[in-house]
Write a protein that holds these residues in place. Structure first.
Motif, PDB file in Angstrom:
ATOM      1  N   GLY A 276       0.796  -1.219   0.000  1.00 13.60           N
ATOM      2  CA  GLY A 276       0.000   0.000   0.000  1.00 13.60           C
ATOM      3  C   GLY A 276       0.826   1.266   0.000  1.00 13.60           C
ATOM      4  O   GLY A 276       0.414   2.290   0.570  1.00 13.60           O
ATOM      5  N   VAL A 277       2.027   1.226  -0.638  1.00 12.35           N
ATOM      6  CA  VAL A 277       2.885   2.404  -0.721  1.00 12.35           C
ATOM      7  C   VAL A 277       3.259   2.624  -2.186  1.00 12.35           C
ATOM      8  O   VAL A 277       2.866   1.859  -3.058  1.00 12.35           O
ATOM      9  N   THR A 278       4.043   3.664  -2.456  1.00 14.11           N
ATOM     10  CA  THR A 278       4.424   3.957  -3.836  1.00 14.11           C
ATOM     11  C   THR A 278       5.611   3.087  -4.262  1.00 14.11           C
ATOM     12  O   THR A 278       6.443   2.708  -3.427  1.00 14.11           O
ATOM     13  N   PRO A 279       5.734   2.785  -5.563  1.00 15.72           N
ATOM     14  CA  PRO A 279       6.915   2.056  -6.055  1.00 15.72           C
ATOM     15  C   PRO A 279       8.222   2.774  -5.728  1.00 15.72           C
ATOM     16  O   PRO A 279       9.243   2.127  -5.473  1.00 15.72           O
ATOM     17  N   THR A 280       8.209   4.101  -5.729  1.00 15.54           N
ATOM     18  CA  THR A 280       9.429   4.858  -5.412  1.00 15.54           C
ATOM     19  C   THR A 280       9.914   4.542  -3.999  1.00 15.54           C
ATOM     20  O   THR A 280      11.113   4.321  -3.764  1.00 15.54           O
ATOM     21  N   ALA A 281       8.979   4.520  -3.060  1.00 14.05           N
ATOM     22  CA  ALA A 281       9.352   4.210  -1.674  1.00 14.05           C
ATOM     23  C   ALA A 281       9.892   2.792  -1.558  1.00 14.05           C
ATOM     24  O   ALA A 281      10.891   2.538  -0.864  1.00 14.05           O
ATOM     25  N   VAL A 282       9.241   1.855  -2.230  1.00 11.75           N
ATOM     26  CA  VAL A 282       9.701   0.464  -2.178  1.00 11.75           C
ATOM     27  C   VAL A 282      11.091   0.338  -2.784  1.00 11.75           C
ATOM     28  O   VAL A 282      11.968  -0.361  -2.244  1.00 11.75           O
ATOM     29  N   ASN A 283      11.329   1.015  -3.897  1.00  6.63           N
ATOM     30  CA  ASN A 283      12.633   0.905  -4.570  1.00  6.63           C
ATOM     31  C   ASN A 283      13.771   1.393  -3.686  1.00  6.63           C
ATOM     32  O   ASN A 283      14.879   0.837  -3.732  1.00  6.63           O
ATOM     33  N   GLN A 284      13.526   2.408  -2.885  1.00  3.17           N
ATOM     34  CA  GLN A 284      14.572   2.888  -1.973  1.00  3.17           C
ATOM     35  C   GLN A 284      14.969   1.798  -0.983  1.00  3.17           C
ATOM     36  O   GLN A 284      16.157   1.570  -0.726  1.00  3.17           O
ATOM     37  N   HIS A 285      13.980   1.108  -0.433  1.00  2.73           N
ATOM     38  CA  HIS A 285      14.277   0.031   0.513  1.00  2.73           C
ATOM     39  C   HIS A 285      14.931  -1.152  -0.186  1.00  2.73           C
ATOM     40  O   HIS A 285      15.860  -1.777   0.346  1.00  2.73           O
ATOM     41  N   LEU A 286      14.465  -1.478  -1.399  1.00  3.51           N
ATOM     42  CA  LEU A 286      15.042  -2.609  -2.139  1.00  3.51           C
ATOM     43  C   LEU A 286      16.512  -2.357  -2.454  1.00  3.51           C
ATOM     44  O   LEU A 286      17.342  -3.272  -2.337  1.00  3.51           O
ATOM     45  N   ARG A 287      16.836  -1.145  -2.857  1.00  2.00           N
ATOM     46  CA  ARG A 287      18.236  -0.835  -3.159  1.00  2.00           C
ATOM     47  C   ARG A 287      19.114  -0.987  -1.924  1.00  2.00           C
ATOM     48  O   ARG A 287      20.233  -1.515  -1.999  1.00  2.00           O
TER      49      ARG A 287
END
Length: 324
Positions: A276-287
């Protein structure tokens, strides 16, 4: 029992493919008997209004009580990047004799009225109905479905690399196994044949609408095994369970949640939807998690799929065993 004899030089020709058309046709089973597909009930509820304007009698007639479908409607796909437009267009040239024979194989006693008539006209009606069904019930959800199917293919590749081809076949489904150079598929029905894959290869197709491994009805069809995709239980999830406190205390609750989800490969878009968050936020954590060596990634078509690394697996297992 269906047996595929792998020629020696065919061992490298076992390939994976994803087919939107196969998924579309196999999903008709849920319309005939939704109780057999409880994990798809959220999708059935979500598409109930859209189905009201479809030719449901015709669509339901494309399966029988045993949940078989005509082979010509589930042709072997040749790429993990299949497109519905191309697959439906390819069916327009299906010979009348094939249409007639495949429909009779599904309904040997008597064809339902909606499937009677000249095969060319029946084929046109079937393709029009499938197109309408796709647009109403599949197109809005296909990116989500495709991400689960792509994640399954990535997982199978990891199993082959780490444990070999026999382990991968055993992991597909309890009813599939590789013994020497023979792949056997145990079915519920009395259908039985043995055929060689020489010159044709064997295609493995993950499906969200298969409860167990399935093959074409006819031995004349190209060798193919459809099997239940991993991660189906997560397909319609929108929330995740609480993270283990020990792991959350170490890397934060959001990242711990991601580590829990990534036991099964997934794209950043899919993860964002489920959290339930934005892809941008998820990508920061994934990186950040990948930089720490806790995640690995693999490109599949246009998507990048993330999954836990061996170090990440060890961290999650260790945190789950920590005393509370």
């Amino acid at each position: 029992m269906i047996e595929y004899q792998l020629a020696e030089n065919d061992l490298g020709e076992v390939r994976f493919a994803i087919s939107p058309l196969n998924e579309l046709v196999l999903s008709l089973r849920t319309l005939r008997d939704p109780g057999r597909f409880p994990l798809q009930l959220p999708w059935l509820r979500a598409t109930e209004a859209a189905r009201a304007g479809l030719p449901l009698d015709l669509l339901r007639a494309l399966t029988n009580e045993a949940l078989w479908s005509p082979d010509f409607l589930t042709p072997r796909p040749y790429t993990p990047l299949g497109r519905i437009d191309a697959e439906l267009a390819a069916l327009t040239g299906t010979p009348a004799a094939v249409v007639r024979a495949d429909l009779a194989a599904v309904h040997p006693d008597s064809l339902p009225p909606v499937l009677r008539g000249r095969p060319e006209m029946v084929l046109d009606r079937v393709l029009a109905a499938l197109r309408a069904y796709w647009e109403a019930c599949f197109e809005p959800y296909w990116p989500r479905m495709r991400s689960v199917l792509e994640a399954d293919v990535v997982h199978r590749g990891r199993v082959v690399a780490q444990s070999g081809l026999a382990a991968m076949f055993a992991d597909l489904d309890p009813h599939v196994r590789l013994d020497g150079a023979v792949v056997s598929v145990r079915l519920r029905s009395k259908l039985s044949y043995r055929t060689s894959t020489a010159g044709r290869g064997l295609t493995l197709v993950p499906s969200l609408y298969s409860r167990r491994a399935a093959t074409p009805i006819s031995a004349a069809e190209p060798p193919l095994i459809m099997y239940p995709a991993r991660g189906l239980a997560t397909l319609w999830e929108t929330e995740t369970s609480p993270s283990a406190d020990a792991l959350a205390g170490l890397i934060g609750r959001v990242r711990a949640g991601l580590m829990g989800l990534l036991e099964t490969p997934a794209s950043s878009t899919d993860l964002a939807r489920r959290l339930g968050v934005t892809p941008t936020a998820v990508n920061q954590h994934l990186r950040a998690l990948r930089a720490a060596g806790l995640l690995a990634s693999a490109r599949h078509g246009r998507s990048v799929l993330y999954h836990r690394s061996d170090l990440g697996d060890s961290l999650v297992r260790g945190s789950s065993q920590s005393p509370s």
